[in-house]
Enzyme design. Structure first.
Site, PDB file in Angstrom:
ATOM      1  CE  LYS A 147     -35.197 -10.082  32.219  1.00  0.00           C
ATOM      2  NZ  LYS A 147     -36.626  -9.770  31.992  1.00  0.00           N
ATOM      3  CB  SER A 222     -36.399  -6.096  31.495  1.00  0.00           C
ATOM      4  OG  SER A 222     -37.229  -7.221  31.739  1.00  0.00           O
ATOM      5  CB  SER A 246     -39.925  -7.892  30.208  1.00  0.00           C
ATOM      6  OG  SER A 246     -40.272  -6.782  30.978  1.00  0.00           O
TER       7      SER A 246
END
Length: 550
Positions: A147, A222, A246
């Site tokens: 990420k 996310s 997330s």
């Protein structure tokens, strides 16, 4: 009119309630009304999206992409395949799917290939046994995707923010350093919403990331970029993060495994945004995502900073000796009152399997304080001070710019930021203005629920509950579903480990999943159940690759 009537009802017929109760009722009615309004506004937009044909990812043609990371590492150690072959296979797959998904922020494909070739030479030239390689470098030659909010030296670390000067990570985050030491090869950094502050994945830098099972829908957020790559077969091991689901929401929406570990197991250093508050690691964590459940304990051992983790995860688990519980959060008084039929079916299928095959009893939890789960979990997390945000003045996260001014700029189309990043400021200021007595009451409820659940589960119990109320929704619909984040956020506020597990594909062709939670430091129990779920229900399933409309 409805809002006015609601408030009149509260103040004239509920006077027997205390001040905190009035705030609770007002909050629930307001949130539900706003979500209803958002749903009405989104209906025509959603109707138009439904008419579009989803774009499909190309079919997976390389058989290496169907092997777990554990199996890939084993074959590389045995020299049955080369690291270069594996890395090349994943690079090719990333290049195939990214035009469809828009998940990659920046790649390091050439550097990864060089590292893979060096590993192959090392294996050829060094006279070590397979056991020695496995003990010292268990990830040797396996690619890992990351990420973008997690620092990879020399790579973008902007966390979806449109900075005047793009941010580059000057050093590896702790988890990246440990991954490299174990022989893993970072392949790329993937898309995230602005400062990771949304359950969808879009920003003004890279744009919108799409769900590989239906590109009209969100992969969640996310960690949506990571989930989209995993779900499409373009990644096998992923480093993500989690403070309110997330990691787990994208894992569910894209049909893979996501694990929120016990707080403290994994260092959070090197993540953007960060926070100076010492309580931050109690709520926020770096979290692994995988396509295969068997990879979770191996990957956790690699990235953990706690020397006791390896022993914990190596414990054998007898599923017949685990005590099983479940909850669905549904309540007449609480904010959640509906769960999709596919989620209900998944809970029913799992409980029936456990009872029929393993001869156990799955008990339902009914805890009154769970009616307030949305409020106390949200307040527990949002009250944390010092989180890096778009409102920072300079480098001091405690000094804020005007939230009202930023909202005005956004309404005038003059703000470079997305709504969700601005919305955080509004929520934070609102929580800060709440009466201290009310916040203390909510925190006490949070602590009370944690004690109850941990006492209930002990060292041999697990808790089954929904990951979310429904499978993946259409892009930009999150605001009408915001309170369903309770399913995930509560485990951050309680500080419990939890694993999201895929439970199959719905009639609409979308993944659905469940969460398995346990007491702190009992991650091995949730992972053992995750492995059983994978064995029985199939785990990750490749997305459709034909041109038929869902």
């Amino acid at each position: 009119m409805e809002v006015a009537l609601s408030f009149l009802t509260i103040f004239y017929t509920k006077l027997r309630y205390n001040y905190s109760e009035i705030i609770l009722i007002s909050t629930r009615k307001t949130i539900k009304l706003l979500c209803l309004l958002m749903g009405c506004l989104m209906k025509p937009v959603t109707a138009i999206r439904k008419l579009k044909r989803p774009v499909r990812c190309p079919p997976i043609s390389n058989k290496l992409l169907f092997l777990s990371a554990s199996e890939l590492a084993r074959k590389i150690r045995r020299k049955e395949i080369s690291s270069e072959e594996v890395v090349t296979a994943y690079i090719d797959r990333c290049r195939e799917v990214n035009p469809v998904l828009n998940a990659i922020v920046q790649d390091r494909f050439e550097a990864a290939l060089i590292e893979a070739r060096n590993i192959d030479k090392k294996l050829k030239n060094e006279n070590k046994t397979e056991e020695e390689w496995e003990k010292n470098v268990p990830l040797l030659g396996v690619p890992v995707t990351v990420k973008e909010s997690i620092g990879v030296q020399g790579m973008s670390n902007s966390a979806g923010v449109k900075w005047s000067t793009p941010k580059i990570a000057f050093e590896d985050a702790d988890v990246i350093r440990r991954t490299r030491l174990a022989g893993g090869i970072p392949l790329l950094v993937s898309n995230t919403p602005e400062l990771c502050m949304c359950w969808e994945t879009y920003n003004n830098v890279i744009g919108t990331t799409k769900n590989p099972y239906d590109t009209r829908r969100t992969p969640g957020g996310s960690s949506g970029g990571e989930a989209a790559l995993l779900g499409s077969g373009a990644s096998v091991l992923s480093l993500a993060s989690d403070i309110g689901g997330s990691c787990r929401l994208p894992a569910m929406f894209c049909g893979v495994f996501g694990h929120k570990p016990t707080p403290g197991w994994i260092s959070v250093s090197g993540h953007m945004p960060g926070c100076a508050d010492e309580s931050w690691p109690s709520y926020f964590c770096i979290a692994p995502m995988t396509r295969f459940a068997q990879d979770l304990p191996m990957f956790l051992k690699v990235i953990s900073q706690d020397p006791q983790v390896s022993n914990r995860l190596s414990q054998k688990v007898d599923l017949k000796k685990i005590r099983y519980f479940y909850m669905d959060f549904k309540s007449d008084k609480g904010i959640i009152n509906t769960i999709d039929k596919d989620v209900k079916l998944a809970i029913n299928q799992l409980t029936k399997h456990l009872e029929n095959i393993h001869g156990v009893t799955v008990q339902k939890i009914q805890l009154k304080d769970l009616e307030d789960a949305f409020e106390f979990s949200t307040i527990s997390i949002v009250q944390i001070d010092g989180v890096e945000s778009i409102f920072m003045k300079g480098t001091d996260p405690k000094k804020w710019k005007s939230v009202n001014l930023e909202i005005l700029k956004y309404l005038c189309f003059l703000s470079p930021h997305n709504f969700h990043a601005i919305f955080y400021g509004l929520v934070k200021k609102t929580v800060d203005m709440l009466p201290k007595s009310f916040k203390n009451r909510m925190i006490k409820k949070n602590d009370s629920v944690k004690k109850y659940i941990e006492d209930l589960l002990g060292d041999d119990g697990i808790l089954i509950c929904p990951t979310f109320s429904t499978s993946a929704f259409f892009h930009y619909e999150m605001l009408q579903y915001v309170y369903y984040s309770t399913f995930m956020t509560i485990f951050n506020s309680l500080g419990l480990p939890v694993t999201q597990c895929p439970m199959g594909i719905t009639e609409k062709g979308l993944p659905v999943g469940l969460q398995i939670a346990a007491k702190s430091n009992c991650d091995h129990l949730t992972i053992a159940v995750a492995q059983e779920i994978e064995r029985i229900f199939g785990g990750w399933q490749p997305p459709p690759s034909n041109e038929d409309t869902i």
